[in-house]
Motif scaffolding. Structure first.
Motif, PDB file in Angstrom:
ATOM      1  N   VAL A 183       0.755  -0.979   0.135  1.00  0.00           N
ATOM      2  CA  VAL A 183       0.037  -0.211   0.053  1.00  0.00           C
ATOM      3  C   VAL A 183       0.795   1.153  -0.055  1.00  0.00           C
ATOM      4  O   VAL A 183       1.844   1.299   0.635  1.00  0.00           O
ATOM      5  N   PRO A 184       0.378   2.240  -0.580  1.00  0.00           N
ATOM      6  CA  PRO A 184       1.175   3.435  -0.488  1.00  0.00           C
ATOM      7  C   PRO A 184       0.924   4.162   0.916  1.00  0.00           C
ATOM      8  O   PRO A 184      -0.074   3.834   1.356  1.00  0.00           O
ATOM      9  N   THR A 185       1.898   4.709   1.314  1.00  0.00           N
ATOM     10  CA  THR A 185       1.950   5.222   2.779  1.00  0.00           C
ATOM     11  C   THR A 185       2.579   6.445   2.905  1.00  0.00           C
ATOM     12  O   THR A 185       3.505   7.063   2.223  1.00  0.00           O
ATOM     13  N   ALA A 186       2.333   7.237   3.971  1.00  0.00           N
ATOM     14  CA  ALA A 186       2.999   8.346   4.624  1.00  0.00           C
ATOM     15  C   ALA A 186       3.927   7.631   5.707  1.00  0.00           C
ATOM     16  O   ALA A 186       3.602   7.367   6.570  1.00  0.00           O
ATOM     17  N   LEU A 187       5.226   8.112   5.295  1.00  0.00           N
ATOM     18  CA  LEU A 187       6.495   7.354   6.592  1.00  0.00           C
ATOM     19  C   LEU A 187       5.882   7.734   7.808  1.00  0.00           C
ATOM     20  O   LEU A 187       6.242   9.139   8.039  1.00  0.00           O
ATOM     21  N   GLN A 188       5.987   6.747   8.619  1.00  0.00           N
ATOM     22  CA  GLN A 188       5.810   7.192  10.061  1.00  0.00           C
ATOM     23  C   GLN A 188       7.142   7.533  10.502  1.00  0.00           C
ATOM     24  O   GLN A 188       8.273   7.328  10.068  1.00  0.00           O
ATOM     25  N   PRO A 202       6.166  10.677   1.198  1.00  0.00           N
ATOM     26  CA  PRO A 202       5.399   9.615   0.507  1.00  0.00           C
ATOM     27  C   PRO A 202       6.431   8.356   0.708  1.00  0.00           C
ATOM     28  O   PRO A 202       7.684   8.325   0.489  1.00  0.00           O
ATOM     29  N   ARG A 205       4.630   0.856   1.378  1.00  0.00           N
ATOM     30  CA  ARG A 205       4.721  -0.093   2.572  1.00  0.00           C
ATOM     31  C   ARG A 205       4.341  -1.582   1.997  1.00  0.00           C
ATOM     32  O   ARG A 205       3.432  -1.845   1.305  1.00  0.00           O
ATOM     33  N   GLU A 207       4.408  -5.449   3.294  1.00  0.00           N
ATOM     34  CA  GLU A 207       4.261  -6.384   4.316  1.00  0.00           C
ATOM     35  C   GLU A 207       4.530  -7.837   3.486  1.00  0.00           C
ATOM     36  O   GLU A 207       3.647  -8.150   2.737  1.00  0.00           O
ATOM     37  N   TYR A 224       9.554  -0.173   4.477  1.00  0.00           N
ATOM     38  CA  TYR A 224       8.969   1.034   4.244  1.00  0.00           C
ATOM     39  C   TYR A 224      10.137   1.553   3.292  1.00  0.00           C
ATOM     40  O   TYR A 224      11.182   1.829   3.510  1.00  0.00           O
ATOM     41  N   HIS A 227       9.534   6.183  -2.142  1.00  0.00           N
ATOM     42  CA  HIS A 227       8.553   5.741  -3.078  1.00  0.00           C
ATOM     43  C   HIS A 227       9.039   5.830  -4.595  1.00  0.00           C
ATOM     44  O   HIS A 227       8.719   5.202  -5.610  1.00  0.00           O
TER      45      HIS A 227
END
Length: 238
Positions: A183-188, A202, A205, A207, A224, A227
């Motif tokens: 899934v695309p994600t915002a880096l935590q 951006p 992710r 898994e 992670y 992108h």
């Protein structure tokens, strides 16, 4: 250049994109500071920043905290169907891989990890956190979660090496079935800090839940990626 409309942002973005595509701004080279770019284009830093953010979204440029903006290098080809590991995959594409261990410890498994590894409540897992570079650029932060039943004493090994090779050489364990979710994600927080980027940058992710050659559920990885660092593909034979 007038700075009274989105046309200014688009014009700057297209001008930089043209320079990148024609090789005048080569991969991994550093762009001038935003102030210098604003002087060059006779505009404001806010407008320049908007143009750079557009190019970042396209994967053409990237930024590092306190270092500035850079031209993105070619993406790594990430083939989901090919059995390999990070160092082998990077080396096969003529590039240089490096792994940096951030932490390695036995700890209580979160509800998420219990679910992924099908462990009962209040189980322990081995967590290994690592950052990975391609050609000296930080591109990947990964959290590995191992069922300690299958890997006694693993935290005492050199974990900068490939876990795939370590599993095979010291535990006679080889990967069998692998399940992926992306899934695309915002880096935590942890990923952003490891990759030296702004919180919320951006990312992608990935898994992975891994079984061994006997069908046992042995570990899972939560990756992670920056992108712009990889191109994911899969070829399924009919």
């Amino acid at each position: 250049m007038r700075d009274d409309a989105p046309k200014a942002v688009t014009a700057i973005s297209l001008a930089l994109q043209e320079q990148i595509e024609h090789g005048l701004l080569p991969p991994s080279s550093k762009l001038p500071a935003e102030r210098k770019l604003s002087e060059l284009f006779n505009t404001t830093r806010i407008t320049v920043r908007e143009a750079l953010l557009q190019l970042e979204a396209q994967g053409l440029v990237y930024r590092e905290e306190r270092r500035g903006w850079f031209i993105s290098p070619p993406r790594l080809a990430y083939d989901l169907m090919r059995r390999s590991h990070f160092h082998a995959m990077v080396s096969a594409q003529g590039r240089v891989a490096e792994t940096l261990v951030i932490s390695a410890r036995l700890q209580p498994a979160s509800a998420l990890i219990c679910g992924l590894l099908q462990l009962p409540a209040l189980s322990s897992v081995v967590q290994i956190c690592r950052a990975r570079r391609i050609d000296q650029r930080l591109v990947l932060y990964v959290e590995h979660y191992l069922n300690p039943e299958y890997f006694p004493g693993i935290v005492d090994f050199d974990l900068n090496q490939s876990l795939t090779e370590l599993y095979a050489s010291h535990y006679a364990i080889r990967y069998g079935k692998v399940r992926f979710e992306m899934v695309p994600t915002a880096l935590q927080v942890d990923a952003a800090a490891a990759l030296k980027v702004s919180l919320g940058s951006p990312g992608l992710r990935i898994e992975r839940v891994n079984y061994d050659q006997q069908g046992r559920l042995i570990d899972c990885d939560i990756e992670y990626w920056r992108h712009d660092a990889i191109h994911v593909s899969a070829v399924v034979e009919g």
